[in-house]
Design a protein around this motif. Structure first.
Motif, PDB file in Angstrom:
ATOM      1  N   MET A 126       0.830  -1.199   0.000  1.00  0.00           N
ATOM      2  CA  MET A 126       0.000   0.000   0.000  1.00  0.00           C
ATOM      3  C   MET A 126       0.869   1.255   0.000  1.00  0.00           C
ATOM      4  SD  MET A 126      -2.816  -1.208   2.870  1.00  0.00           S
ATOM      5  CE  MET A 126      -3.995   0.068   2.395  1.00  0.00           C
ATOM      6  N   ASP A 127       0.626   2.115  -0.964  1.00  0.00           N
ATOM      7  CA  ASP A 127       1.239   3.443  -0.993  1.00  0.00           C
ATOM      8  C   ASP A 127       0.365   4.336  -0.117  1.00  0.00           C
ATOM      9  OD1 ASP A 127       1.922   6.110  -1.563  1.00  0.00           O
ATOM     10  OD2 ASP A 127       2.581   5.609  -3.595  1.00  0.00           O
ATOM     11  N   LEU A 128       0.812   4.601   1.095  1.00  0.00           N
ATOM     12  CA  LEU A 128      -0.023   5.324   2.047  1.00  0.00           C
ATOM     13  C   LEU A 128      -0.167   6.798   1.698  1.00  0.00           C
ATOM     14  CD1 LEU A 128       0.934   3.716   5.461  1.00  0.00           C
ATOM     15  CD2 LEU A 128      -0.870   3.074   3.859  1.00  0.00           C
ATOM     16  N   ASP A 129       0.812   7.361   1.013  1.00  0.00           N
ATOM     17  CA  ASP A 129       0.657   8.742   0.564  1.00  0.00           C
ATOM     18  C   ASP A 129      -0.496   8.852  -0.431  1.00  0.00           C
ATOM     19  OD1 ASP A 129       2.694   9.708   2.157  1.00  0.00           O
ATOM     20  OD2 ASP A 129       4.233   9.504   0.601  1.00  0.00           O
ATOM     21  N   ARG A 130      -0.580   7.899  -1.344  1.00  0.00           N
ATOM     22  CA  ARG A 130      -1.708   7.879  -2.287  1.00  0.00           C
ATOM     23  C   ARG A 130      -3.012   7.599  -1.555  1.00  0.00           C
ATOM     24  NH1 ARG A 130      -3.306   9.572  -6.342  1.00  0.00           N
ATOM     25  NH2 ARG A 130      -3.788   7.813  -7.682  1.00  0.00           N
ATOM     26  N   ALA A 131      -2.969   6.676  -0.589  1.00  0.00           N
ATOM     27  CA  ALA A 131      -4.171   6.354   0.174  1.00  0.00           C
ATOM     28  C   ALA A 131      -4.699   7.577   0.908  1.00  0.00           C
ATOM     29  CB  ALA A 131      -3.879   5.231   1.163  1.00  0.00           C
ATOM     30  N   ARG A 132      -3.798   8.404   1.421  1.00  0.00           N
ATOM     31  CA  ARG A 132      -4.224   9.610   2.137  1.00  0.00           C
ATOM     32  C   ARG A 132      -4.893  10.612   1.197  1.00  0.00           C
ATOM     33  NH1 ARG A 132       1.204   8.493   4.630  1.00  0.00           N
ATOM     34  NH2 ARG A 132       0.696   7.515   6.640  1.00  0.00           N
ATOM     35  N   GLU A 133      -4.580  10.535  -0.079  1.00  0.00           N
ATOM     36  CA  GLU A 133      -5.223  11.400  -1.065  1.00  0.00           C
ATOM     37  C   GLU A 133      -6.584  10.868  -1.484  1.00  0.00           C
ATOM     38  OE1 GLU A 133      -2.560  11.450  -4.347  1.00  0.00           O
ATOM     39  OE2 GLU A 133      -0.992  12.606  -3.339  1.00  0.00           O
ATOM     40  N   ILE A 134      -6.732   9.541  -1.484  1.00  0.00           N
ATOM     41  CA  ILE A 134      -7.885   8.907  -2.126  1.00  0.00           C
ATOM     42  C   ILE A 134      -8.934   8.401  -1.145  1.00  0.00           C
ATOM     43  CG2 ILE A 134      -8.576   6.945  -3.568  1.00  0.00           C
ATOM     44  CD1 ILE A 134      -5.783   7.156  -4.894  1.00  0.00           C
ATOM     45  N   VAL A 135      -8.499   7.733  -0.084  1.00  0.00           N
ATOM     46  CA  VAL A 135      -9.429   7.021   0.793  1.00  0.00           C
ATOM     47  C   VAL A 135     -10.122   8.000   1.737  1.00  0.00           C
ATOM     48  CG1 VAL A 135      -9.675   5.227   2.543  1.00  0.00           C
ATOM     49  CG2 VAL A 135      -8.030   4.933   0.667  1.00  0.00           C
ATOM     50  N   ARG A 136     -11.451   7.934   1.759  1.00  0.00           N
ATOM     51  CA  ARG A 136     -12.255   8.766   2.637  1.00  0.00           C
ATOM     52  C   ARG A 136     -13.280   7.896   3.361  1.00  0.00           C
ATOM     53  NH1 ARG A 136      -8.679  11.393   1.785  1.00  0.00           N
ATOM     54  NH2 ARG A 136      -8.461  13.460   0.845  1.00  0.00           N
ATOM     55  N   TRP A 137     -13.377   8.098   4.687  1.00  0.00           N
ATOM     56  CA  TRP A 137     -14.357   7.343   5.459  1.00  0.00           C
ATOM     57  C   TRP A 137     -15.771   7.578   4.941  1.00  0.00           C
ATOM     58  CZ3 TRP A 137     -16.449   3.677   7.768  1.00  0.00           C
ATOM     59  CH2 TRP A 137     -17.600   3.829   8.529  1.00  0.00           C
ATOM     60  N   GLU A 138     -16.071   8.781   4.471  1.00  0.00           N
ATOM     61  CA  GLU A 138     -17.411   9.082   3.973  1.00  0.00           C
ATOM     62  C   GLU A 138     -17.773   8.177   2.799  1.00  0.00           C
ATOM     63  OE1 GLU A 138     -15.013  11.277   4.457  1.00  0.00           O
ATOM     64  OE2 GLU A 138     -15.753  12.420   6.192  1.00  0.00           O
ATOM     65  N   ASP A 139     -16.802   7.898   1.925  1.00  0.00           N
ATOM     66  CA  ASP A 139     -17.059   7.018   0.778  1.00  0.00           C
ATOM     67  C   ASP A 139     -17.288   5.579   1.242  1.00  0.00           C
ATOM     68  OD1 ASP A 139     -16.656   9.213  -0.889  1.00  0.00           O
ATOM     69  OD2 ASP A 139     -14.522   8.770  -1.120  1.00  0.00           O
ATOM     70  N   ILE A 140     -16.474   5.144   2.197  1.00  0.00           N
ATOM     71  CA  ILE A 140     -16.623   3.782   2.722  1.00  0.00           C
ATOM     72  C   ILE A 140     -17.971   3.627   3.399  1.00  0.00           C
ATOM     73  CG2 ILE A 140     -15.699   2.091   4.349  1.00  0.00           C
ATOM     74  CD1 ILE A 140     -12.931   3.400   3.892  1.00  0.00           C
ATOM     75  N   SER A 141     -18.350   4.606   4.213  1.00  0.00           N
ATOM     76  CA  SER A 141     -19.625   4.559   4.925  1.00  0.00           C
ATOM     77  C   SER A 141     -20.800   4.515   3.954  1.00  0.00           C
ATOM     78  CB  SER A 141     -19.740   5.790   5.838  1.00  0.00           C
ATOM     79  OG  SER A 141     -20.957   5.782   6.550  1.00  0.00           O
ATOM     80  N   ALA A 142     -20.710   5.316   2.899  1.00  0.00           N
ATOM     81  CA  ALA A 142     -21.791   5.325   1.907  1.00  0.00           C
ATOM     82  C   ALA A 142     -21.890   3.985   1.188  1.00  0.00           C
ATOM     83  CB  ALA A 142     -21.552   6.455   0.905  1.00  0.00           C
ATOM     84  N   ALA A 143     -20.747   3.385   0.870  1.00  0.00           N
ATOM     85  CA  ALA A 143     -20.744   2.084   0.199  1.00  0.00           C
ATOM     86  C   ALA A 143     -21.321   1.002   1.103  1.00  0.00           C
ATOM     87  CB  ALA A 143     -19.332   1.719  -0.235  1.00  0.00           C
ATOM     88  N   LEU A 144     -20.984   1.044   2.390  1.00  0.00           N
ATOM     89  CA  LEU A 144     -21.534   0.077   3.335  1.00  0.00           C
ATOM     90  C   LEU A 144     -23.046   0.228   3.453  1.00  0.00           C
ATOM     91  CD1 LEU A 144     -18.831   0.261   6.157  1.00  0.00           C
ATOM     92  CD2 LEU A 144     -19.369  -1.742   4.750  1.00  0.00           C
ATOM     93  N   ALA A 145     -23.503   1.476   3.483  1.00  0.00           N
ATOM     94  CA  ALA A 145     -24.941   1.719   3.598  1.00  0.00           C
ATOM     95  C   ALA A 145     -25.686   1.247   2.351  1.00  0.00           C
ATOM     96  CB  ALA A 145     -25.189   3.211   3.826  1.00  0.00           C
ATOM     97  N   LYS A 146     -25.063   1.417   1.195  1.00  0.00           N
ATOM     98  CA  LYS A 146     -25.724   1.071  -0.065  1.00  0.00           C
ATOM     99  C   LYS A 146     -25.698  -0.426  -0.336  1.00  0.00           C
ATOM    100  CE  LYS A 146     -25.580   2.076  -5.038  1.00  0.00           C
ATOM    101  NZ  LYS A 146     -24.904   2.864  -6.110  1.00  0.00           N
ATOM    102  N   HIS A 147     -24.547  -1.080  -0.048  1.00  0.00           N
ATOM    103  CA  HIS A 147     -24.354  -2.464  -0.471  1.00  0.00           C
ATOM    104  C   HIS A 147     -24.234  -3.462   0.683  1.00  0.00           C
ATOM    105  CE1 HIS A 147     -23.772  -1.277  -4.659  1.00  0.00           C
ATOM    106  NE2 HIS A 147     -22.933  -0.337  -4.244  1.00  0.00           N
ATOM    107  N   GLY A 148     -24.369  -2.986   1.919  1.00  0.00           N
ATOM    108  CA  GLY A 148     -24.129  -3.843   3.082  1.00  0.00           C
ATOM    109  C   GLY A 148     -24.725  -5.238   3.004  1.00  0.00           C
TER     110      GLY A 148
END
Length: 276
Positions: free
Chosen positions: A163-185
């Motif tokens: 994992m390139d954590l510098d890239r992850a810090r640019e891309i990964v957002r908890w809001e996106d993960i939360s929305a995906a969990l709510a939609k596809h859980g």
């Protein structure tokens, strides 16, 4: 001495002993390599953490445990085999210090049989992660997962990831993960792995599973696909991450395949080191 390699584990107390076996295998098959072990957890007791810390010291590894509040994952899909801690790796860039620019994440049900340096030094060409896909002789699972998750790339196994954590810090957002969990859980089969592929698979580069994420259940498949080349001897000399996917695990009753004895060997080595 090589550059220090960061290894990330996110787990609960039930996987501490397998983690110790995995650390032992890393030590024996990566001589003169410097490692920093990061253990991210929610509720492992301090005295249990200390056991891992003492082993790490004996193996000459740096070690740091990070306890986090997992309440944001309350209600996220989990099952016995996949507890809440599996989600922590998705936010590794947020959890680990910004001084950590990249990390190799590993599941705790893995033996490391050869040097990890080649993967660590891999050029990901701007991608966020490098991971393997698990496909059969006839790849029907990729198409199934592409339809199920509405993706146009391979379905990556999250058990081994550079994992390139510098890239992850640019891309990964908890809001996106939360929305995906709510939609596809309700439709998620392997919850965090599905989310990883759904949101971030487009930022991944594929690495060969035979070397970097060998499914220990599928020896015959690999042997057939390689026209007889990838036999047990080949695995021992070439595979880096031997992944004991599925159940039973090699430390449980009922596990009996070509690699059970290999696991038992490192289990005994770990016990010897711990007792010395």
């Amino acid at each position: 001495m090589n550059e220090q390699i960061n290894l990330l584990f996110t787990l609960d107390t039930g996987y501490l002993n397998p983690l110790c076996v995995e650390l032992t295998s890393i030590y024996y098959n990566n001589p003169k390599t410097a490692f920093k072990i990061w253990l991210v957890h929610e509720s492992i007791m301090a005295e249990e953490i200390e056991i891992v810390r003492k082993l790490a010291e004996k193996l000459h590894f740096q070690f740091e445990a990070i306890q986090i509040d997992g309440s944001i994952w309350q209600g996220a899909p989990t099952v016995e085999r996949y507890p809440k801690e599996m989600y922590f790796r998705l936010l590794a860039g947020e959890i680990l210090p910004t001084s950590v620019q990249k990390v190799i994440y590993l599941d705790p049900d893995i033996l490391v049989l050869n040097s990890v340096t080649e993967l660590w030094n891999m050029d990901m060409d701007g991608n966020m992660l490098a991971a393997a896909t698990h496909t059969g002789l006839i790849d029907v699972t990729t198409k199934f997962n592409q339809i199920r998750l509405d993706i146009d790339h391979g379905y990556y196994n999250s058990g081994v990831m550079l994992m390139d954590l510098d890239r992850a810090r640019e891309i990964v957002r908890w809001e996106d993960i939360s929305a995906a969990l709510a939609k596809h859980g309700p439709q998620l089969m392997l919850p965090d792995q599905d989310i990883l592929n759904y949101l971030y698979g487009k930022y991944a580069v594929e690495i060969p599973e035979e070397r970097w994420n060998y499914d220990a259940r599928m020896y015959q498949r690999y042997l057939t696909r390689s026209l007889g080349q990838d036999d047990v001897k080949w695995v021992i000399n070439n595979t880096v991450f031997l992944h004991f996917c599925g159940k039973p695990k090699p430390w449980q009753n009922g596990h009996d395949n070509r690699f059970t004895a290999v696991y038992e060997t490192y289990q005994r080595l770990m016990n010897y080191i711990m007792e010395s």
